[in-house]
Enzyme design. Structure first.
Site, mmCIF file in Angstrom:
data_model
loop_
_atom_site.group_PDB
_atom_site.id
_atom_site.type_symbol
_atom_site.label_atom_id
_atom_site.label_comp_id
_atom_site.label_asym_id
_atom_site.label_seq_id
_atom_site.Cartn_x
_atom_site.Cartn_y
_atom_site.Cartn_z
ATOM 1 N N HIS A 63 -31.463 10.175 -47.365
ATOM 2 C CA HIS A 63 -30.965 8.805 -47.257
ATOM 3 C C HIS A 63 -29.896 8.770 -46.168
ATOM 4 O O HIS A 63 -29.467 9.809 -45.662
ATOM 5 C CB HIS A 63 -30.409 8.305 -48.586
ATOM 6 N N HIS A 65 -26.613 7.919 -45.962
ATOM 7 C CA HIS A 65 -25.173 8.041 -46.111
ATOM 8 C C HIS A 65 -24.727 9.161 -45.165
ATOM 9 O O HIS A 65 -25.462 10.131 -44.939
ATOM 10 C CB HIS A 65 -24.776 8.353 -47.554
ATOM 11 N N ASP A 67 -22.765 11.764 -45.104
ATOM 12 C CA ASP A 67 -22.714 13.187 -45.410
ATOM 13 C C ASP A 67 -24.099 13.829 -45.423
ATOM 14 O O ASP A 67 -24.219 15.056 -45.473
ATOM 15 C CB ASP A 67 -21.992 13.437 -46.740
ATOM 16 N N HIS A 68 -25.143 13.008 -45.344
ATOM 17 C CA HIS A 68 -26.512 13.522 -45.324
ATOM 18 C C HIS A 68 -27.212 13.302 -43.986
ATOM 19 O O HIS A 68 -28.358 13.729 -43.833
ATOM 20 C CB HIS A 68 -27.331 12.878 -46.441
ATOM 21 N N HIS A 141 -30.526 5.808 -56.309
ATOM 22 C CA HIS A 141 -29.183 5.872 -55.742
ATOM 23 C C HIS A 141 -28.758 4.452 -55.356
ATOM 24 O O HIS A 141 -29.444 3.481 -55.664
ATOM 25 C CB HIS A 141 -29.190 6.824 -54.540
ATOM 26 N N ASP A 198 -28.358 12.990 -54.443
ATOM 27 C CA ASP A 198 -27.814 11.650 -54.663
ATOM 28 C C ASP A 198 -28.739 10.737 -55.455
ATOM 29 O O ASP A 198 -29.431 9.870 -54.919
ATOM 30 C CB ASP A 198 -27.474 11.016 -53.314
ATOM 31 N N HIS A 256 -23.549 20.057 -53.408
ATOM 32 C CA HIS A 256 -23.042 18.687 -53.206
ATOM 33 C C HIS A 256 -21.922 18.386 -54.194
ATOM 34 O O HIS A 256 -22.079 17.603 -55.126
ATOM 35 C CB HIS A 256 -24.190 17.682 -53.341
#
Length: 296
Positions: A63, A65, A67-68, A141, A198, A256
């Protein structure tokens, strides 16, 4: 000799810390590199791990976000700079296509990598790789998110003593079929790996994790933050362990982690997961796939 191992490039949640980089997970699979969720700093972590852009064949984003996915620009540009000669398949949620385009062209760079894009949507999709399939299924999520399952086809292992008994050798072995094949070989389950980030608990978490040899799964929070985990669309270490037990997982890799936790809390993740042989991931760890399961 084939190599199948997970190289952990980063294990932080939304905020990197002194000991945990943003996410990044490189699965080495018989000379094919599958990079999951490259967060910020992934290029440098790969250098520390002795990994190169030329070994990447798949880039999978769960996805969009940060941090990914904030490492996507650097990885894409590195593919071009290093003149990677083969196609690299990029898999990502179709609903985040606008983010993908912005990340891909975040800055000017030299070289155009050969990206084969696979935006996935709806109930998911199964893609054909070289010696494996890659299945993407939607998770639960705060934004569209997909988990991944890499699966090797089932096969058979030949029994040398049975082949000798029937006088079969050389090219004739490959021609075996029917009852004779059953007599001279045993089933060999294909190895499977699941990658779940997530999400709240949902049916597809269990679908992805079913009987996998390795489950790489977020365990962002401890029991003390269970309500917050649900509110923000995350799992706790205890829930990750419950999934692993219910699905008959081989190796459980917890990762994570929220930045609120310190090294003194590490043991709590393992205790609450309560899964024999669970692995608490740290940056630059290497986790080999377990030995093939034996057919009873």
């Amino acid at each position: 000799m084939s190599t199948r191992e997970l190289i952990v490039l980063g294990t932080a949640g939304a905020v990197p810390t002194r000991r945990r980089n943003h996410n990044g997970y490189l699965l080495r699979w018989d000379g094919r590199g599958v990079l999951f969720d490259p967060g910020e700093g992934t290029q440098r972590q790969m250098a520390h791990a002795g990994a190169s852009a030329t070994e990447l064949h798949w880039l999978c984003v769960t996805h969009f976000h940060g941090d990914h996915s904030l490492g996507v620009p650097g990885i894409v540009q590195r593919l071009g700079r290093d003149a990677v000669p083969h196609d690299v398949h990029a898999v990502f949620p179709a609903e985040g296509g606008a983010y993908w385009e912005r990340l891909k062209f975040a800055t000017s760079y030299y070289g155009t990598p050969s990206l084969v894009e696979h935006p996935v949507s709806g109930p998911g999709e199964t893609l054909q790789g070289d010696g494996f399939t890659l299945t993407a299924l939607p998770l639960d999520h705060s934004i569209p998110t997909y988990g991944y399952r890499l699966a090797e086809p089932d096969g058979r292992t030949f029994l040398p003593e049975k082949l000798r008994e029937h006088g079969i050798s050389g090219a004739a072995v490959r021609e075996l079929s029917g009852p004779l094949l059953a007599q001279c070989s045993i089933p060999r389950p294909g190895q499977k790996v699941a990658f779940v980030m997530d999400t709240r608990l949902c049916d597809n978490v269990y679908e992805l994790a079913d009987a996998v040899d390795m489950l790489i799964i977020e365990s962002t929070f401890l029991d003390s933050e269970t309500d917050q985990a649900h509110e923000r669309g995350h799992l706790t270490a205890r829930q990750a362990g419950e999934v692993a037990r219910a699905c008959g997982v081989g190796t459980l890799v917890l990762t994570h982690f929220s930045e609120r936790y310190t090294p003194a809390d590490d043991h709590l993740f393992l205790e609450q997961a309560a899964f024999p042989g669970a692995f608490l991931a740290h940056d630059l760890d290497r986790v080999p796939l377990p030995a093939r399961r034996k057919v009873s």
